[in-house]
Design an enzyme around this catalytic site. Structure first.
Site, PDB file in Angstrom:
ATOM      1  N   ARG A 295       0.832  -1.204   0.000  1.00  0.00           N
ATOM      2  CA  ARG A 295       0.000   0.000   0.000  1.00  0.00           C
ATOM      3  C   ARG A 295       0.867   1.253   0.000  1.00  0.00           C
ATOM      4  O   ARG A 295       0.538   2.256  -0.662  1.00  0.00           O
ATOM      5  CB  ARG A 295      -0.897  -0.027   1.246  1.00  0.00           C
TER       6      ARG A 295
ATOM      7  N   ASN B 113       1.926   2.422  14.823  1.00  0.00           N
ATOM      8  CA  ASN B 113       0.986   1.428  14.302  1.00  0.00           C
ATOM      9  C   ASN B 113       1.034   1.254  12.788  1.00  0.00           C
ATOM     10  O   ASN B 113       0.713   0.185  12.276  1.00  0.00           O
ATOM     11  CB  ASN B 113      -0.448   1.733  14.777  1.00  0.00           C
ATOM     12  N   TYR B 114       1.407   2.307  12.073  1.00  0.00           N
ATOM     13  CA  TYR B 114       1.626   2.213  10.623  1.00  0.00           C
ATOM     14  C   TYR B 114       2.923   2.958  10.285  1.00  0.00           C
ATOM     15  O   TYR B 114       2.897   3.973   9.590  1.00  0.00           O
ATOM     16  CB  TYR B 114       0.441   2.806   9.851  1.00  0.00           C
TER      17      TYR B 114
ATOM     18  N   THR C   5      10.196   4.405  17.966  1.00  0.00           N
ATOM     19  CA  THR C   5      11.131   3.345  18.376  1.00  0.00           C
ATOM     20  C   THR C   5      10.595   1.994  17.921  1.00  0.00           C
ATOM     21  O   THR C   5      11.311   1.213  17.266  1.00  0.00           O
ATOM     22  CB  THR C   5      11.331   3.363  19.898  1.00  0.00           C
TER      23      THR C   5
ATOM     24  N   ASP D 267      12.119  16.301  21.478  1.00  0.00           N
ATOM     25  CA  ASP D 267      11.786  17.716  21.633  1.00  0.00           C
ATOM     26  C   ASP D 267      12.768  18.588  20.872  1.00  0.00           C
ATOM     27  O   ASP D 267      12.396  19.621  20.303  1.00  0.00           O
ATOM     28  CB  ASP D 267      11.783  18.106  23.114  1.00  0.00           C
TER      29      ASP D 267
ATOM     30  N   GLU E  55      -1.926  14.482  13.156  1.00  0.00           N
ATOM     31  CA  GLU E  55      -3.058  13.551  13.286  1.00  0.00           C
ATOM     32  C   GLU E  55      -2.848  12.804  14.580  1.00  0.00           C
ATOM     33  O   GLU E  55      -1.846  12.115  14.745  1.00  0.00           O
ATOM     34  CB  GLU E  55      -3.125  12.610  12.080  1.00  0.00           C
TER      35      GLU E  55
ATOM     36  N   ARG F 209      -5.603   1.285  16.176  1.00  0.00           N
ATOM     37  CA  ARG F 209      -5.745   2.166  15.028  1.00  0.00           C
ATOM     38  C   ARG F 209      -6.458   3.440  15.469  1.00  0.00           C
ATOM     39  O   ARG F 209      -7.438   3.368  16.199  1.00  0.00           O
ATOM     40  CB  ARG F 209      -6.531   1.477  13.907  1.00  0.00           C
ATOM     41  N   CYS F 210      -5.962   4.576  15.001  1.00  0.00           N
ATOM     42  CA  CYS F 210      -6.613   5.832  15.387  1.00  0.00           C
ATOM     43  C   CYS F 210      -8.044   5.871  14.884  1.00  0.00           C
ATOM     44  O   CYS F 210      -8.906   6.500  15.499  1.00  0.00           O
ATOM     45  CB  CYS F 210      -5.816   7.019  14.861  1.00  0.00           C
TER      46      CYS F 210
ATOM     47  N   ARG G 156      -8.934   5.332   7.233  1.00  0.00           N
ATOM     48  CA  ARG G 156      -8.176   6.438   6.666  1.00  0.00           C
ATOM     49  C   ARG G 156      -8.191   6.409   5.148  1.00  0.00           C
ATOM     50  O   ARG G 156      -8.212   7.436   4.488  1.00  0.00           O
ATOM     51  CB  ARG G 156      -6.722   6.394   7.158  1.00  0.00           C
TER      52      ARG G 156
END
Length: 476
Positions: A116, A169-170, A195, A230, A244, A277-278, A431
């Site tokens: 993808r 996660n992605y 990480t 930061d 996001e 997943r968001c 998404r």
């Protein structure tokens, strides 16, 4: 395997290198950061712990590389992106392997993420050529009180250096969704991977390296967020900002909904990739009249979910970390103590949490508002559509939501009333496709993604005005 074959040069001993100035490098810190396999809960990979001085060098190199890249013809930028996409797809197996080991994503889904991502890069190259090849032409006499003495030509030019920080996660897909628009628009790109997911990102970056992008144009710097996180985000020039963030995506179910369709989408939306997943369904708001039937339908499907290790392509795999599992368990215990109905027995082994549907959840329970990011889904029974909309809009989040009904007029009215960046009608939140606009409101983010939106976001408008000595009008 990861770190071998075409990727042999990205690793030094057992520590993966970072990428800067077109080379794979070992940090002067002499330190590394361990990446824990969520399944075994043991360190599986190590990456460089880069220093702030190395961050500064990367930024200076990126600034210099961007100047010449902005002069590279648009067709040439697109050509290199297509090449990177092809290389990425060719090497999907070792990248997918890293995703399995780093973030416990099921093997099949890991391959899908890489493929993808290649498709996203190619689409972005094509869209960039079309979008950036166009400008606008304005004449002064279209504004009251002016003669036609000025011609204004506008075009899109790059921002400069873009910093990209994808989530765990992605890590590959949400990295290239920033890298490709940035590059086609003429920017340079500094990537700070998560990480958990860093090794997959390093492999992905090597595909751009193999495509022969100019040195210094792309950098990938790894390390502890406390030391360079930061420092990176506060580095001079990191404006504008697109973010996001999280979501508490609500699923509103009306009496006339196709409950079979709803149940299938709740399973897909709430439990795929263990709910990490968001855009996962995070709360089901179902009309009381159909609540019993829906809960039974979802329970039947939950019972069929496979639970185990990502290598076996199980539906439910370990969540990303022990701290994440502990947080999810805290939400579950709070719901239990306040009287929620457990549709399955709560079960946990290490980072692996079995899928759990919680019925009769009330607004005084944490799970009603907080984002678990795990395979736990609350059901709140509502007496009216207005009650469901109120709960949705009372949340601090506003990423996506969905509504299930056969009445398109009701669906549109509810969609307009829901304070969410996107509302899906008769489907779970998602998404993709990756060229669709993707945005959140409230605490769910700033700005809009999607390939066209991302390219526009990574450019600014440049105007050139031609001043004529006398008014000019077309012949007629």
């Amino acid at each position: 395997m990861a770190g071998t074959g075409a990727f042999a040069e990205i690793i030094d001993g057992d520590v993966f290198k970072y990428y800067a100035d077109g080379e794979w490098k070992v940090s002067s810190s002499g330190k590394s950061v361990g990446i824990v396999n969520p399944t075994t809960r043991k360190t599986h990979y190590k990456v460089q712990a880069c220093t702030q001085e190395e961050v500064n060098k990367v930024m200076e190199t990126a600034k210099a590389a961007q100047k010449s890249w902005a002069k590279t013809p648009l067709w040439k930028r697109a050509e290199l992106l297509h090449k990177a996409a092809a290389i990425l797809k060719e090497h999907k197996s070792p990248i997918a392997e890293a995703l399995v080991k780093e973030i416990a994503k099921p093997a099949k889904d890991s391959v899908t993420e890489v493929v993808r991502s290649g498709d996203l890069i190619s689409y972005c190259a094509e869209e960039g050529v079309r979008l950036l090849g166009q400008g606008t032409f304005l004449v002064s006499d279209s504004f009251p009180g002016n003669e036609r003495t000025k011609y204004c030509l506008t075009s899109k030019i790059p921002l400069g250096v873009v910093l990209a920080i994808p989530p765990f996660n992605y890590p590959v897909n949400l990295a290239v969704s920033k890298i490709a628009p940035a590059l086609i628009a003429g920017n340079s790109l500094v990537l700070k991977p998560p990480t958990q997911g860093a090794v997959a990102c390093l492999h992905m970056v090597h595909c751009f390296h193999l495509a022969n992008f100019p040195k210094g144009l792309i950098s990938c710097i790894t390390g502890r967020g406390s030391e360079i996180g930061d420092f990176l985000t506060m580095h001079p020039g990191m404006i504008p900002l697109q973010m996001e963030l999280g979501g508490k995506d609500a699923c509103i179910v009306l009496e006339d909904a196709d409950l079979g369709l709803v149940a299938a989408n709740i399973i897909k939306g709430g439990f795929s990739y263990s709910g990490q997943r968001c855009t996962a369904v995070k709360v089901v708001l179902v009309m009381e009249a159909v609540a019993d039937a829906l809960v039974e339908a979802v329970k039947a499907k939950v019972a069929k979910l496979t639970v185990g290790v990502p290598e076996d392509d199980c539906d439910i795999t370990p969540v990303v970390s022990e701290s994440s599992a502990n947080f999810i368990e805290g939400l579950v215990m709070d719901a239990r103590d306040k009287g929620a109905t457990f549709c399955q027995e709560y079960k946990r082994e290490g980072n692996l949490i079995w899928p759990l549907l919680l019925d009769h959840v009330r607004p005084d329970m944490r799970i009603a508002w907080e984002e678990p990011f795990g395979p736990v889904l609350p059901v709140i029974r509502i007496g009216s559509v207005e009650e469901g909309i109120h709960h949705c809009n009372a949340s601090n989040f506003g990423l996506q939501g969905c509504v299930f009904t056969k009445d398109i007029n009701k669906a549109m009215l509810i969609s307009d009333a829901m304070e969410s960046g996107t509302v899906q009608i008769n489907s779970a939140p998602a998404r993709g496709p990756d060229h669709f606009p993707f945005q959140g409101i409230k605490d769910s983010g700033i700005g809009s993604q999607g390939i066209t939106n991302s390219i526009n976001m990574m450019t600014k408008v440049k105007s050139t005005v031609i001043n004529l000595p006398t008014p000019s009008y077309t012949m007629g």
